[in-house]
Design a protein around this motif. Structure first.
Motif, short mmCIF file in Angstrom:
data_model
loop_
_atom_site.label_atom_id
_atom_site.label_comp_id
_atom_site.label_asym_id
_atom_site.label_seq_id
_atom_site.Cartn_x
_atom_site.Cartn_y
_atom_site.Cartn_z
N PHE A 1 -15.38 -5.96 20.48
CA PHE A 1 -14.92 -5.92 19.08
C PHE A 1 -16.14 -5.91 18.14
N ASP B 1 -1.35 -5.71 8.53
CA ASP B 1 -2.51 -5.70 7.63
C ASP B 1 -2.66 -4.36 6.92
N THR B 2 -2.10 -3.29 7.52
CA THR B 2 -2.31 -1.96 6.93
C THR B 2 -1.38 -1.68 5.75
N TYR C 1 -9.12 2.24 8.56
CA TYR C 1 -7.77 2.45 9.12
C TYR C 1 -7.89 3.25 10.41
N ILE D 1 -15.17 -10.24 3.65
CA ILE D 1 -13.78 -10.64 3.45
C ILE D 1 -13.80 -11.87 2.55
N GLY D 2 -13.00 -11.83 1.50
CA GLY D 2 -12.98 -12.96 0.57
C GLY D 2 -13.75 -12.69 -0.71
N ILE E 1 -2.08 -8.15 17.90
CA ILE E 1 -1.80 -6.86 18.54
C ILE E 1 -0.29 -6.76 18.78
N ARG F 1 0.43 3.87 2.62
CA ARG F 1 0.68 3.55 4.02
C ARG F 1 1.97 2.75 4.15
N PRO G 1 -11.25 -5.99 -1.85
CA PRO G 1 -10.58 -6.16 -0.56
C PRO G 1 -11.30 -5.36 0.54
N VAL G 2 -11.52 -6.03 1.66
CA VAL G 2 -12.29 -5.44 2.77
C VAL G 2 -11.41 -5.41 4.00
N ARG G 3 -11.49 -4.30 4.73
CA ARG G 3 -10.73 -4.19 5.97
C ARG G 3 -11.64 -4.27 7.19
N GLN G 4 -11.17 -4.94 8.20
CA GLN G 4 -11.87 -4.92 9.48
C GLN G 4 -10.82 -4.72 10.56
N THR G 5 -11.17 -3.96 11.58
CA THR G 5 -10.19 -3.71 12.64
C THR G 5 -10.89 -3.46 13.96
N SER G 6 -10.24 -3.92 15.03
CA SER G 6 -10.75 -3.66 16.37
C SER G 6 -10.27 -2.31 16.89
N THR H 1 -4.93 -5.96 0.54
CA THR H 1 -5.55 -7.30 0.59
C THR H 1 -6.76 -7.19 1.50
N HIS H 2 -7.51 -8.28 1.62
CA HIS H 2 -8.47 -8.35 2.71
C HIS H 2 -7.69 -8.33 4.03
N ALA H 3 -8.29 -7.74 5.07
CA ALA H 3 -7.54 -7.60 6.30
C ALA H 3 -8.45 -7.65 7.51
N LEU H 4 -7.98 -8.31 8.53
CA LEU H 4 -8.70 -8.27 9.81
C LEU H 4 -7.68 -8.14 10.93
N HIS H 5 -7.86 -7.09 11.69
CA HIS H 5 -6.96 -6.82 12.83
C HIS H 5 -7.82 -6.91 14.08
N GLY H 6 -7.55 -7.91 14.92
CA GLY H 6 -8.44 -8.15 16.05
C GLY H 6 -7.73 -8.09 17.38
N ASN I 1 0.86 -1.19 0.00
CA ASN I 1 0.00 0.00 0.00
C ASN I 1 0.90 1.24 0.00
N PHE J 1 -0.73 -3.61 3.17
CA PHE J 1 -1.02 -4.36 1.94
C PHE J 1 -2.42 -4.06 1.42
#
Ligand code: SF4
Lengths: 432, 372
Positions: free
Chosen positions: B91, A54-55, B236, B218-219, A47, A10, B223-228, A59-64, A7, A57
């Protein structure tokens, strides 16, 4: 090679010299080698500094949450089998998420876990993690001196991981290593050692050379773990699931008229192992076969084979509200422990209450009409006592009759057990 | 069809299937385990995924991953498991991940009594997330409600993109009843809404007319972002106080302003002095008590609240207005009564609570009504 997925808006924001920078570049190169477009990839990050991945790229992203990245990744992969799911976690995440690491290794779902192992918690100020050597000086004071570090690769190996490799952030061909791990069809773990200039090397000498030397002394972890090779979990799951058949609870049509109208409360008091709960259910099914409404509330200890077992049954041609019994019409008392649980209720029983009790069960003095059943003489085993009491109740014919009971038994039991309980009913009814 | 003989937990599973549930994960815990059992019987055979997590934190984590990938997801536990879910619930609430969470409540605190019922988690469900973002909590009374409210729970989770709880109870979940589910009127099934134009998709983009962001999985192709983490429309991290504040208020208001659209309740209005307010399994005893009172020639009114959170304030104000006396009965030491007292701050609200592993009986409720 495919286009970079980095990205541009970023760029990485790690401390200067942080090994995570190298891994970011190597991961991008690995994606390019594999020719993966961004929408075929999901990066799930943990974390800590590894949680920034994840930030960087497209791509699909999940930050949990901390330590839980593998759980989201598994949910994503099970829902979207075609997606390449890459998880980035630090050594901290291995500690807090240890149970998930073990589960991922055992399960062998096709995920790629990159452990960004820099021997401390960078983001929170350099505390010790599960991989910090005892001789290291970190911000947890003396605590790390007292514990032994984990070798993540050995843990993963013994937990059943099919692909485990220890790498250095500084080795040549890191991108190839990552690409190979992603391409592996199963759970693949790369334990990537690196340097955290922000925290760790302030007090601890660590260079690429020292990392290479230290790695050479470790037990081997070179990729495919022969003894753990097996089919990937997702494909196994889909195959096994495809063989399942859908079963709905049975509908119970009315085929009889009830022997009497109104509301009837039946209390079954016994022990685990006397099939009290099954008998309660049979009673309800019998009532339903005559168009009655039914509720069954059970009480038992958490131990399965010991202790009291109580079932409260209501049969009524009106809707049933409250499901506990205050004044039962019938009490079936089959054991001391069961009776003791409802001791206080006996004083309030009315003269019209019928109490069916086993000969060897004492009940408190009460106004109800008691009929003692000599199960020994009737040849009834403990496991059959409750059903035998139902046979007596059906013969008596006030709330259920024998036709209703037989239909209920057919609904509840099958084959050998059914034959034996039908025989039990005949035997008890002919002798009692 | 003829009635079936099923427990509340089984009806929850059947409701989930009816609502289009595609993913379930749970960890065994009495009295919620039979939901896991039933889902395992129903879901894989219907091409869904049902797994047993290594712990509760994992179970809900699997669900959040699956939900973000587009599958309607559910998990089920009891109080001790809700505690472990807590951070994941935050979350889901803060990052708008649709999920149905069933809490088959048991007697607490802590390990408490696995096989005894209580309604001890009512405030915990509302406030058990860091940040205090509202959630939706529905409370079933019987097996029929377990079925219908589970379907509603899925619909609400999809529509409002939030965690929706079913506050069940051992005494509903594990009590069997004869019920004909096929005869019930089932709500229309709602699915999360994709954007009209996915090219310019931003995962948390809202507008004047759009309080709940569109959903892409997602998938999927985009492209989809998810974040806590605290995030802006693009998913972001943001540190912009205005953006943060707008988002927090939106999370609060998207549910609290909408509660009248999903206020579920039962009532028995009477020309009477006293109104009893209750919910959950206690409503069954209160219903019997109301019958007995009417037979005795001194009727009472009854309000059974089924949408507990957000608090249906208008309902409670309107329904209590005709009565001189309001009595709240619940299976704990006093939780929801605080909400009733807050809404009716100018009135005296009486309370009866019991938390001893036994159901509150109709006789006890009559004694409370009689002021004994
Ligand atoms: S604190 Fe350590 S791990 Fe984090 S960015 Fe800085 S050098 Fe890298």
């Amino acid at each position: 090679m495919a286009d970079s997925l980095l990205n541009k808006d970023r760029p990485p924001v790690f401390c200067p010299g942080c090994s995570h920078d190298r891994i970011t570049g190597a991961l991008d190169k690995a994606f390019r080698k594999l020719g993966l477009p961004g929408n075929r990839i999901a990066i799930v990050s943990d974390i800590g500094c590894s949680g920034l991945f994840d930030t960087f790229f497209h791509t699909h992203a999940l930050h949990g949450l901390h330590g839980r990245a593998l759980t989201y990744a598994a949910g994503i992969k099970l829902a979207r089998p075609q997606l390449q799911v890459v998880v980035t976690m630090g050594d901290g995440g291995q500690g807090i998420g240890g149970a998930h690491l073990l589960a991922a290794c055992r399960r062998n779902l096709n995920l790629t876990l990159l452990v960004l192992n820099n021997f401390n918690f960078g983001m929170t100020g350099g505390q010790f993690s599960v991989t910090t050597p005892p001789e290291a000086r970190v911000s947890s004071g003396f605590l790390n001196r007292l514990e032994r570090p984990l070798d993540i690769c050995r843990v993963a190996h013994s937990a059943g991981a099919a692909y485990v490799k220890r790498c250095s952030s500084y080795q040549s061909g890191l991108a190839d290593e990552i690409a190979e791990a992603i391409a592996f069809d199963g759970f693949a773990l790369l334990d990537i050692w690196g340097i955290c200039p922000g925290r760790y090397i302030r007090q601890n000498p660590l260079t690429p050379k020292i990392i290479a030397e230290k790695m050479a002394t470790m037990p081997p972890a070179d990729g495919i773990v022969e003894e753990n090779q097996r089919r990937e979990y997702g494909s196994l799951y889909r195959q096994a699931a495809g063989e399942q058949t859908f079963s709905q609870p049975e509908s119970i049509a009315q085929r009889f008229q009830p022997p009497s109208n109104g509301r009837h409360e039946i209390l079954l008091l016994g022990d685990a192992g006397q099939r009290i709960i099954s008998a309660g259910e049979v009673l309800c099914l019998a009532g339903m076969s005559a168009g009655l409404q039914a509720t069954q509330k059970n009480e038992y200890n958490i131990t399965v084979l010991r202790g009291p077992s109580i079932s409260e049954v209501i049969l009524s041609n009106e809707p049933i509200g409250f499901t506990s019994l205050a004044r039962p019409d019938i009490v079936i008392a089959l054991s001391r422990e069961g009776v003791e649980r409802r001791q206080s209720l006996f004083a309030d029983l009315q003269p019209q209450t019928l109490i069916l009790k086993s000969l060897d069960t004492n009940i408190p003095p009460c106004a109800g009409a008691t009929q003692a059943l000599d199960f020994k003489k009737l040849g009834v085993k403990p496991a059959d006592r409750a059903l035998a009491a139902l046979a007596v109740l059906a013969k008596n014919g006030t709330i259920i009759d024998t036709d209703m009971l037989r239909v209920a038994l057919r609904l509840r039991f099958s084959e050998k057990i059914l034959a034996s309980v039908l025989e039990l009913v005949d035997r008890v009814q002919s002798r009692s | 069809m003829a009635p079936q003989f099923i427990e509340g937990n089984e009806a929850v599973a059947m409701g989930a299937m009816r609502a289009g549930c595609g993913f379930f994960a749970g960890y065994p815990i009495t009295p919620a385990t039979t939901i896991l059992n039933a889902m395992l019987r129903l879901l894989p055979a219907a091409s869904g995924v049902c797994i047993q997590g290594e712990d509760e934190i994992a179970s809900i984590g699997y669900c959040l991953g699956a939900s973000m990938s587009g599958l309607k997801s559910m998990t089920a536990t009891s109080g001790p498991g809700i505690s472990l879910y807590s951070e994941q619930i935050s979350f889901a609430a803060g990052s708008e991940i649709p999920i149905v969470i069933v809490d088959v409540q048991r007697l607490g605190p802590s390990t408490g009594s696995a096989t005894r019922g209580a309604d001890g988690d009512i405030q915990f469900l509302r406030w058990g997330n860091s940040g205090g973002i509202p959630v939706i909590v529905l409370a079933p009374v019987d097996v029929k409600d377990c079925y219908l409210l589970t379907i509603h729970a899925f619909n609400l989770a999809e529509e409002y993109r939030c965690p929706v709880f079913l506050a069940s109870n051992k005494e509903i979940g594990m009590t069997k009843e004869s019920v004909d589910l096929s005869a019930l009127m089932v709500p229309e099934i709602i699915d999360r809404r994709p954007p009209i134009d996915s090219a310019s998709f931003q995962p948390f983009q809202v507008s004047e007319n759009l309080r709940i962001p569109y959903f892409l999985p997602i998938g999927g192709d985009v492209p989809v972002r998810q974040t806590s983490s605290t995030h802006g429309p693009d998913g972001y991290i943001t540190t912009d106080p205005d953006q943060i504040s707008a988002s927090q208020w939106r999370l609060k208001k998207k549910l609290e302003d909408a509660v009248e659209r999903f206020t579920f309740y039962d009532e028995r209005a009477e020309d009477a002095e006293t109104l009893v307010i209750t919910y959950g399994v206690t409503a069954r005893a209160a219903g019997d008590a109301a019958n007995l009172c009417r037979q005795a020639g001194r009727p009472i009114g009854l309000l059974v609240v089924k949408t507990l959170w957000p608090v249906p304030e208008k309902l409670i104000r309107d329904k209590t207005a005709p009565y001189r006396r309001v009595v709240v009965v619940e299976m704990n030491l006093g939780q929801y009564v605080h909400e009733i007292r807050r809404i009716l701050s100018d009135r005296q609200v009486e309370f009866y609570g019991q938390m001893d592993g036994r159901l509150i009986t109709p006789a006890t409720i009559m004694e409370v009504i009689d002021g004994r």
